[in-house]
Write a protein that holds these residues in place. Sequence first.
Motif, short mmCIF file in Angstrom:
data_model
loop_
_atom_site.label_atom_id
_atom_site.label_comp_id
_atom_site.label_asym_id
_atom_site.label_seq_id
_atom_site.Cartn_x
_atom_site.Cartn_y
_atom_site.Cartn_z
N GLU A 180 -9.40 6.10 -5.97
CA GLU A 180 -7.99 5.71 -6.05
C GLU A 180 -7.62 4.78 -4.87
O GLU A 180 -6.90 3.81 -5.03
N LEU A 181 -8.19 5.13 -3.73
CA LEU A 181 -7.88 4.37 -2.50
C LEU A 181 -8.40 2.94 -2.58
O LEU A 181 -7.76 2.01 -2.09
N THR A 182 -9.57 2.78 -3.20
CA THR A 182 -10.22 1.46 -3.16
C THR A 182 -10.01 0.65 -4.43
O THR A 182 -10.36 -0.53 -4.47
N SER A 183 -9.46 1.26 -5.45
CA SER A 183 -9.35 0.48 -6.69
C SER A 183 -7.91 0.43 -7.22
O SER A 183 -7.70 0.13 -8.37
N ASN A 184 -6.98 0.69 -6.37
CA ASN A 184 -5.60 0.56 -6.86
C ASN A 184 -5.16 -0.90 -6.75
O ASN A 184 -5.79 -1.71 -6.07
N ALA A 185 -4.06 -1.21 -7.40
CA ALA A 185 -3.59 -2.60 -7.46
C ALA A 185 -2.64 -2.92 -6.33
O ALA A 185 -2.18 -4.06 -6.20
N ILE A 186 -2.37 -1.94 -5.53
CA ILE A 186 -1.31 -2.17 -4.54
C ILE A 186 -1.85 -2.54 -3.17
O ILE A 186 -1.48 -3.55 -2.58
N TYR A 187 -2.74 -1.73 -2.66
CA TYR A 187 -3.26 -2.00 -1.32
C TYR A 187 -4.59 -1.29 -1.15
O TYR A 187 -4.70 -0.10 -1.41
#
Lengths: 76, 76, 76, 76, 76, 76, 459
Positions: free
Chosen positions: G171-178
Amino acid sequence: MKEIKLDPKLKYDEALEQLQEIVRLLERKEITIDELASKVKMAKLLVDFCREKLDATEEEINKIIRPESSDEAEPF
Amino acid sequence: MKEIKLDPKLKYDEALEQLQEIVRLLERKEITIDELASKVKMAKLLVDFCREKLDATEEEINKIIRPESSDEAEPF
Amino acid sequence: MKEIKLDPKLKYDEALEQLQEIVRLLERKEITIDELASKVKMAKLLVDFCREKLDATEEEINKIIRPESSDEAEPF
Amino acid sequence: MKEIKLDPKLKYDEALEQLQEIVRLLERKEITIDELASKVKMAKLLVDFCREKLDATEEEINKIIRPESSDEAEPF
Amino acid sequence: MKEIKLDPKLKYDEALEQLQEIVRLLERKEITIDELASKVKMAKLLVDFCREKLDATEEEINKIIRPESSDEAEPF
Amino acid sequence: MKEIKLDPKLKYDEALEQLQEIVRLLERKEITIDELASKVKMAKLLVDFCREKLDATEEEINKIIRPESSDEAEPF
Amino acid sequence: MKDNRKIYPLAALNRSLEGFIRDNFALKSFWVIAEITKCQEKNGHYYLDLADSKDGKRVAEMSANMWFSTFNRVNQDLNGELVTIFKAGNKVLLDVRIEFHTIYGLKLNILNVDPTITYGEIEKQKKATIERLKNEGLFVLQKQLYLPAIIKKIALIGSPNTSGYRDFLSELTSNAIYTNFKVKEFPATVQGERAINEVVKAIQNAQNYNVDVIVLVRGGGSKMDLNVFNEYAIAREIAESKIPVITGIGHETDEVVADIVAFNHQITPTAVAKFLYQRAGVFRSELQSGFDAVIKIALGMIGQFKDEFNHTSKYLVHYTQVLLKDENHQMRDILHDLRIAAHDLLDDQRFNLNLQLNQAANFALNFVNLKKSTELIAPYETIQVHAKNTIERNRIGLKNQEELLTYLNPESLLKKGYTLSTIENIDVQKYTGELLGAELKTLTDSRLIISEVKSVKEQ
């Protein structure tokens, strides 16, 4: 008509206040014809002063928004 | 407009707070045209300051860094 | 009737005051027939004087407001 | 009755004063029949004189006030 | 009785005085029969003279105040 | 006795005087026999003369008073 | 020893007991509270040693078992919690049936488990732990730490092979936000007895690294599984951490003590990841919107001022023109008024002149008429009267004279025959002189006789 000069340190708000005072005087017809031209001259100077201030500020802001190139739509 | 410099120790949320304070001032129109450009400039500096932090690549966290030092409180 | 001349340094307001004084005298019939023509002449001179002042002022103002081109819709 | 002539330099007010004096004399009957016609004549002359003065003054005033064309309804 | 003629230069008041003198003489009976007719004649002449004077004066006055046309009721 | 004629230029008063003189003389009988007839004649003549004078004067006065028509009661 | 003793084979005794127990207890079950002292699982069956203590002394013991099928059913009912409930040290409330097996002896067959006693016990422990942390001043330590607005360096504590751990990282590395994060992993077992030590060690270890935040994750589990995070040792370590700790211990209901003392806690590891990147995202968007607002308002202000300005300018022009126009009108009005007033004045004078002339004429004519009617008639009439009177008077006077004349005239006497005689023009009768010889004149009617007196005869 003697040459009227604005104080270069004049602030925009003061200039606007002076301008509005002149407009108010004009509106209330509290200006004599003898004063009229000089008052209008003064108003014109104030208008120019304020407009330059506004334009300069606008330009400055535009520069801030688009520092180098104007084709960059989004500054971030 | 004099050159505005940010305190290098400024925290990012303080920067945001300052930015939002500027927004509030502007919203409440508690600002004069004379101050406007410098405030916008300030906002830009604050934004740039934060943006740099957001986008900068951090080094790998693979070494132990002085566990006792007091600058540990401030990670940046 | 002898040629009446106005003081070129006369102010518009003073002229207007004199003019109104003449009108008042005439309205109150406090003027003799012998003086009448010369008073009217005087009044006319004052009116002409005032009109010239007005025209000059208007022209001056127009110059101030529209220094170069008159095709500019917005004078300021 | 001999032809009475008025002094052309007579002023309107003096003429009017003379006229009123005649009227007063006539009213108080302080006059002889022999003088009567000549006094009336004099009165008539004075009236005519005054009328001419009035007409001349009127014409003069008309000339003074409306030297331009009258077909111009709105002079401004 | 010789024809009595009045001095054409006689004044109305003198005529009236003469008339009254005749009356006085008659009243005081200081008049003789020889003079009587002539005195009466004289009186008549004087009366006529005076009347004519009055008529003439009246006419003259009317002429003065209504110089041209008499059909004009009010000349003023 | 020669025909006595009165001087036509005799005045009424003189005639009356003469008459009265004759009457007085008669009263005082100071008239001589010689004169008597002529005096009486004279007196008669004087009486007639005076009467005629009176009549003539009256007529004359009436003529003066009512120059043309007698039916005009009041000439004025 | 007497042979009248009835001797039974053990089997017989046991069968007899078995029968007795079956006859008396087969249809009965009992709810029993006990502490699990030992728990073993074999082929899906669970074997428990139960005990009861009083004042630190054990007063009862009994073995119990739960068959595979029963365990599965109950475990399912309890959302898998049963595994953690069946743990040495836990107090449990069990529905049991007494069974006797000829070989295995007396045993309790567990038919059902009520977890409330166990949970209550856990809550009690939790409370005690929290109380202790509070007493030791540890409870609020984390809350006093500063969590940077932008968290980029993360110390991750958890079990790398668990799904929660993997969810967090992904989730940390593949989100669209940061995604601009750096993660230093500190693997630690998060389940079982070893978990406490390993987690504590990991937290201690992480203190040596320049990280913004410590993230403690566990991929969910039963309530009893999570109970490890109620442990004082872990809570204390979290509280004492100089680095803010965010927990993502997968649970759905109650918080564990670790959550409570941590700087922040999220429900799941994924939620922690979201919290982290959203924080950056929110920061960025707030930054963006703040700046946008600044620009928008600033330009708006300028626009507004320019508008205001244009208005002011327009008003300036307008009012100036109005002023000039007004003044021009005033001039025109003044001229108009002037002309009207002058004409009024002239007309007044004309009227006055006419009045004067009329008055003069009227006075004159009245004067003439007065003269006519009074001055001439009266004297003239007086003259007439006096003239007539004069004539009349003279007539009377004349007549008197005439009559006197007639009376005095001697001629009539003479006609009658009388005569008049005079001497020296004196009536004879009055004559006193010498008569004789005097010349006597005698007048008759027709003659004058002159004679000389011859004699005088006195009568």
